[in-house]
Scaffold this active site. Structure first.
Site, short mmCIF file in Angstrom:
data_model
loop_
_atom_site.label_atom_id
_atom_site.label_comp_id
_atom_site.label_asym_id
_atom_site.label_seq_id
_atom_site.Cartn_x
_atom_site.Cartn_y
_atom_site.Cartn_z
N CYS A 279 65.40 74.97 -67.57
CA CYS A 279 66.51 74.61 -66.83
C CYS A 279 67.95 75.05 -66.85
O CYS A 279 68.75 75.31 -66.24
CB CYS A 279 66.76 72.76 -67.24
SG CYS A 279 65.46 71.90 -66.92
N ARG B 278 61.50 69.49 -60.50
CA ARG B 278 62.52 70.20 -60.06
C ARG B 278 62.80 70.10 -58.48
O ARG B 278 62.23 70.97 -57.82
CB ARG B 278 62.34 71.81 -60.19
CG ARG B 278 62.12 71.87 -61.68
CD ARG B 278 61.88 73.40 -62.13
NE ARG B 278 61.66 73.48 -63.76
CZ ARG B 278 62.39 73.43 -64.74
NH1 ARG B 278 64.05 73.15 -64.63
NH2 ARG B 278 61.99 73.65 -65.80
#
Length: 217
Positions: free
Chosen positions: A46, A122
């Site tokens: 991330c 995601r």
């Protein structure tokens, strides 16, 4: 679960930049936005994604498009993470991050998979200036996103709004290079007009149903 072509749900959210109404805020500003979820703050993949999104922020802005991050972390966690990225990696995250603590928006948009745990996957949602969802991409938690593809996707969608379609790997298609596709003729009259246009050299094509041209700005 959200689908392409429907309106983005009306929500008011807490972000690192304060409260934000979606899609109202960007409709009023006449802007597109890319909403992307991430599994969690202070995680390696991330972090690389946020740095990559920030480094392409100017490219998105040139496309009249804003960025918004989202996870089910608290806003305090978002703030500390952004501070860490600035301190350790010298990258200032300029776009807001939504704190969807209860996961209400994440569930509504299908960002949480029952097969992949309780965190958001995601996801990428591209929303145009009318508040319409134009594209959705899902990646699993273990695979980072390709930011160049997200930029390309926004460009391609905005090109489609000019009445064209884009070929595979556009603007670097093996057959057409940077050229764009003219939607196939839907009647005999248009078919004949396309063939004549090809003969005159106004457009190019392999057949009446496969015509292409340069993108007109």
């Amino acid at each position: 679960m959200a689908v392409i072509g429907e309106k983005f749900p009306d929500v008011e959210l807490l972000t690192t930049h304060g409260k934000l109404k979606l899609p109202e805020h960007f409709i009023e500003a006449g802007k597109w936005f890319v909403l992307f979820s991430h599994p969690g703050d202070f995680t390696p993949v991330c972090t690389t994604e946020f740095v990559a999104f920030q480094k392409r922020y100017d490219q998105f802005r040139e496309l009249n498009t804003e960025l918004i991050g989202l996870s089910i972390d608290q806003v305090f966690s978002h703030i500390k993470w952004v501070e860490w990225i600035k301190e350790k990696l010298d990258v200032d995250i300029e776009f807001p991050i939504i704190a969807d603590e209860r996961g209400d928006l994440a569930v509504k948009l299908g960002m949480i998979s029952p097969f992949k745990g309780s965190n958001t996957v995601r996801a990428v949602f591209v929303v145009d200036a009318t508040g319409t969802i134009r594209a959705i991409i899902y990646y699993p938690q273990e695979v980072g996103r390709n930011m160049d593809e997200v930029v390309r996707l926004v460009k391609a969608l905005q090109t489609a709004d000019k009445g064209y379609a884009t070929p595979a790997d556009w603007p670097n298609n093996e057959l057409l290079k940077e050229k764009v596709i003219i939607p196939p003729a839907k009647d005999m009259k248009t078919r004949a007009e396309r063939l004549e246009a090809c003969k005159r050299g106004d457009i190019s094509g392999y057949d009446w149903w496969f015509c292409y041209t340069n993108l007109k700005e």
